[in-house]
Design an enzyme around this catalytic site. Structure first.
Site, PDB file in Angstrom:
ATOM      1  N   SER A  89      33.879  39.404  -7.570  1.00  0.00           N
ATOM      2  CA  SER A  89      32.740  38.812  -8.275  1.00  0.00           C
ATOM      3  C   SER A  89      31.697  39.797  -8.755  1.00  0.00           C
ATOM      4  O   SER A  89      30.806  39.421  -9.526  1.00  0.00           O
ATOM      5  CB  SER A  89      32.069  37.760  -7.388  1.00  0.00           C
ATOM      6  OG  SER A  89      31.648  38.347  -6.167  1.00  0.00           O
ATOM      7  N   GLU A 109      15.244  33.614  -8.415  1.00  0.00           N
ATOM      8  CA  GLU A 109      15.334  34.279  -7.126  1.00  0.00           C
ATOM      9  C   GLU A 109      16.534  35.214  -7.176  1.00  0.00           C
ATOM     10  O   GLU A 109      17.452  35.015  -7.970  1.00  0.00           O
ATOM     11  CB  GLU A 109      15.519  33.253  -6.010  1.00  0.00           C
ATOM     12  CG  GLU A 109      16.958  32.821  -5.744  1.00  0.00           C
ATOM     13  CD  GLU A 109      17.640  32.074  -6.885  1.00  0.00           C
ATOM     14  OE1 GLU A 109      18.898  32.160  -6.982  1.00  0.00           O
ATOM     15  OE2 GLU A 109      16.955  31.394  -7.664  1.00  0.00           O
ATOM     16  N   LYS A 157      27.542  36.503 -12.602  1.00  0.00           N
ATOM     17  CA  LYS A 157      26.286  35.757 -12.725  1.00  0.00           C
ATOM     18  C   LYS A 157      25.910  35.408 -14.160  1.00  0.00           C
ATOM     19  O   LYS A 157      25.207  34.408 -14.392  1.00  0.00           O
ATOM     20  CB  LYS A 157      25.147  36.543 -12.076  1.00  0.00           C
ATOM     21  CG  LYS A 157      25.243  36.674 -10.562  1.00  0.00           C
ATOM     22  CD  LYS A 157      25.073  35.335  -9.866  1.00  0.00           C
ATOM     23  CE  LYS A 157      24.978  35.494  -8.357  1.00  0.00           C
ATOM     24  NZ  LYS A 157      24.813  34.190  -7.671  1.00  0.00           N
TER      25      LYS A 157
END
Length: 406
Positions: free
Chosen positions: A387, A120, A98
Site C-alpha cells: 500500500s 488527519e 491514499k
C-alpha cells in the site's frame, strides 16, 4: 466464480456496526456530503474527470507484480508455496494508495463549493495526498498530525509543507493518530460551513466509511482484472495491513462475494497482543464507539480508549472501520497481527529479495503472506497489497535497527 456484491443493504450500517454518533452541528454537513456523493456518482462528467485524473495524474492502474524471489523464499527447500503477487500501490503518485480516496473527496469538496479542507494523518501518506489535491484544486489545506508522528515521519511533513499545506502538530494525549483525529473533528465542528473534513480511512460517521470504500475499491477491481489476465483465475487469498482499514477494504471489497477468495487482514501487533502494547483492534479490542461510529475499539472496562503502540505510525490507531468489524464478526474475513519484529523482518525481506523498500504499514503483512503462501502450496495464488513505499520510514528503521554508523 460468483459476482461480487455490496452485502450490507443498509448503506449507513454494516450489520450492527457503523452509524452516526456525532454532535448535532455536524448532521447537516454529513447529509450534504452524502447528497453530493450520490449526485456525483450519477454524474457522467464527474466520473470521467475522476477517471482522467486517476490515470494521467495518479498513475493508475498500478502494476500487479509477481514477486518471484519472495515466492521462492516462501517455498523453501521443498519448493512448495503459492505464487505471491504484489499490488504496487507504492508506484502511485504520492507513493501510496491514499490518492484514490483523496481525488474523489477533493472533487466532492469542489462540488459542494467549499475551498478549505482539513485532514488527519498518522504516517503522513494521507496528509501528503490531501496536500496534493489541495494544491491541484487551489484549496486551503490544514493537516493535523500527532507530534510523535511528526518526528517519525519528518519527510512527509516536509512534503506537505512544500505543497502549501499547514501541518499542525498535536501535543495532546499520545500525540499520535487518535489525537490528530480528535483535533480535526474539533476544527470541523467550528468551521463546518466552509470546511470539508477529508477523512483518510474507512472510519468515522456515515457516509465516510461508504465514500472512502467506494473510492479505494479500484485497488481490488484492478487486481481482479489483472490477475484474470495473468493467471486466468481469481486469487486464493488477498492480504493487506489494517489500521483504520482503507487499503485493506480497497483490496477486499470487490472479492467479498467470491467466497473462495480468502480475505486476510494484518493488524499491528506491536510488542505482542498479550503485552497490551499493540494496535491490534480486532484481535484485542471490544465493541464500542469511536470517532462517530460503532466498531471495535481498544478500550478499558470503563470505555476509555487505551494507549496503542506500533513501530508503524499509520497503523497506530485504537479503532477500525465498521465494515471491517462486520467482516470480522461474520467470519468473511480473517484478521491476524504481526509484531514490530515481524514487520521489520518483512521490511528487510522485500528490500533484500525484491529490491523494493516498503512502507512499514504493508511490511506488517509480508511475513503473514509468506506463511500463508507456504500453507496454501504451489498451486495457489496470493496477492499482497503493497500500500505504500518506504522512503518515509528509512530513518526510523535505521534508528530502530541501529543500521547507521555513529
Amino acid at each position: 466464480m460468483t459476482t461480487p456484491t455490496i452485502a450490507p443493504p443498509d448503506l449507513s450500517h454494516y450489520g450492527r456496526f457503523g452509524g452516526r454518533f456525532v454532535p448535532e452541528a455536524l448532521i447537516a454537513a454529513l447529509d450534504e456530503l452524502e447528497a453530493a456523493f450520490h449526485s456525483a456518482q450519477a454524474d457522467e462528467a464527474f466520473g470521467a474527470r475522476m477517471s482522467e485524473l486517476r490515470r494521467h495524474y495518479g498513475g493508475r492502474p498500478t502494476p500487479l507484480y509477481l514477486a518471484e524471489r519472495l515466492s521462492a523464499h516462501a517455498a523453501g527447500p521443498d519448493g512448495a508455496a503459492a505464487r505471491i503477487y504484489l499490488k504496487r500501490e507504492d508506484l502511485a503518485h504520492t507513493g501510496s494508495h491514499k490518492l484514490c480516496n483523496v481525488l474523489g473527496q477533493g472533487l466532492l469538496t469542489e462540488r459542494m463549493g467549499k475551498r478549505r479542507i482539513i485532514a488527519e494523518t498518522g504516517a503522513g501518506q494521507h496528509g501528503v495526498a490531501a496536500a496534493t489535491i489541495a494544491a491541484l484544486l487551489g484549496m486551503e489545506c490544514i493537516v493535523y498530525m500527532g507530534e510523535e508522528d511528526c518526528r517519525r515521519q519528518r519527510l512527509n511533513v516536509i512534503r506537505m509543507r512544500l505543497m502549501g499545506a499547514e501541518v499542525v502538530p498535536v501535543t495532546s494525549g499520545t500525540r499520535t493518530l487518535k489525537d490528530a483525529i480528535n483535533e480535526t473533528m474539533r476544527d470541523w465542528v467550528t468551521n463546518v460551513e466552509t470546511t470539508h473534513y477529508l477523512i483518510g480511512s474507512v472510519v468515522g460517521p456515515h457516509p465516510f466509511p461508504m465514500i472512502v470504500r467506494e473510492y479505494v475499491k479500484v485497488i481490488g477491481e484492478e487486481v481482479r482484472a489483472e490477475l484474470l489476465g495473468r493467471e486466468g483465475r481469481l486469487p486464493d487469498a488477498v492480504v493487506a495491513c489494517v489500521g483504520g482499514g482503507s487499503n485493506a477494504m480497497g483490496l477486499f471489497h470487490p472479492f467479498i462475494g467470491d467466497t473462495d477468495v480468502r480475505l486476510v487482514g494484518v493488524e499491528a501487533g506491536g510488542d505482542g497482543v498479550d503485552t497490551g502494547r499493540h494496535a491490534a483492534t480486532l484481535s484485542g479490542g471490544s465493541e464500542g464507539i469511536l470517532h462517530g461510529a460503532r466498531s471495535f475499539v481498544l478500550q478499558d472496562d470503563y470505555g476509555q480508549v487505551r494507549p496503542t503502540h506500533s513501530v508503524s505510525a499509520g497503523l497506530d490507531y485504537p479503532g477500525v472501520g465498521p465494515e471491517h468489524a462486520w467482516l470480522h464478526d461474520t467470519g468473511r474475513a480473517t484478521y491476524t497481527s504481526a509484531t514490530d519484529e515481524q514487520a521489520l523482518e518483512g521490511f528487510r525481506l522485500l528490500c533484500e529479495l525484491e529490491g523494493i523498500i516498503p512502507a512499514l504499514e504493508p511490511a506488517h503483512a509480508v511475513v503473514p503472506t509468506v506463511e500463508l503462501a507456504r500453507r496454501l502450496g504451489p498451486d495457489a495464488v496470493v496477492v499482497l497489497n503493497l500500500s505504500g513505499r518506504g522512503d518515509k520510514d528509512v530513518d526510523e528503521v535505521a534508528e530502530v535497527l541501529r543500521m547507521v554508523d555513529a
